[in-house]
Design an enzyme around this catalytic site. Structure first.
Site, mmCIF file in Angstrom:
data_model
loop_
_atom_site.group_PDB
_atom_site.id
_atom_site.type_symbol
_atom_site.label_atom_id
_atom_site.label_comp_id
_atom_site.label_asym_id
_atom_site.label_seq_id
_atom_site.Cartn_x
_atom_site.Cartn_y
_atom_site.Cartn_z
ATOM 1 C CG HIS A 97 6.381 8.340 3.032
ATOM 2 N ND1 HIS A 97 5.547 9.434 3.079
ATOM 3 C CD2 HIS A 97 6.410 7.920 1.751
ATOM 4 C CE1 HIS A 97 5.102 9.674 1.869
ATOM 5 N NE2 HIS A 97 5.602 8.768 1.032
ATOM 6 C CD1 TRP B 175 0.713 7.657 -2.496
ATOM 7 C CD2 TRP B 175 0.198 6.763 -0.520
ATOM 8 N NE1 TRP B 175 1.780 7.863 -1.663
ATOM 9 C CE2 TRP B 175 1.489 7.324 -0.438
ATOM 10 C CE3 TRP B 175 -0.331 6.143 0.609
ATOM 11 C CZ2 TRP B 175 2.256 7.275 0.724
ATOM 12 C CZ3 TRP B 175 0.441 6.095 1.768
ATOM 13 C CH2 TRP B 175 1.710 6.655 1.819
ATOM 14 C CE1 TYR C 193 5.458 12.881 1.661
ATOM 15 C CE2 TYR C 193 7.631 12.425 2.564
ATOM 16 C CZ TYR C 193 6.733 12.382 1.519
ATOM 17 O OH TYR C 193 7.126 11.829 0.323
#
Length: 110
Positions: free
Chosen positions: A22, A75, A18
């Site tokens: 990002h 997304w 994750y």
């Protein structure tokens, strides 16, 4: 300008992936978020818990606009492999915001 907090939780074992996703969010996603009225979005992580701080003109309108946007839909579908979901608050903006309790600057302003 509105600031609100959101809470989501990661699927076990996806924490590192994750964060890698990002490291650089898709530029086209940032464009559609900006066009929807979101001026800033920050995310903090504690274990599997994610805490988001969102600044925008009208969060409900932004969520409505993004829900029909193909970039945001891609997304969200992509991130579904990492995120269990957002905590629900039936009293919060768009059903997701955390209940605001206290802000130091608001208290000291008057």
């Amino acid at each position: 300008m509105t600031r609100l907090a959101l809470h989501s939780r990661l699927i076990p074992g996806t924490e590192e992936a994750y964060e890698i996703e990002h490291a650089t969010v898709w530029p086209e996603l940032i464009e559609v978020m900006t066009a929807a009225g979101i001026t800033d979005w920050s995310i903090w992580r504690s274990g599997r818990d994610l805490f988001h701080l969102v600044e925008c003109d009208d969060f409900e309108a932004a969520v409505a606009k993004l829900s029909n946007d193909p970039v945001d839909q891609r997304w969200q579908q992509h991130m579904a492999q990492f995120v269990e979901g957002f905590a629900k608050n039936p009293d919060g903006l768009a059903g997701q915001s955390l209940r605001h309790v206290w802000t130091m600057s608001e208290q000291t302003a008057g």
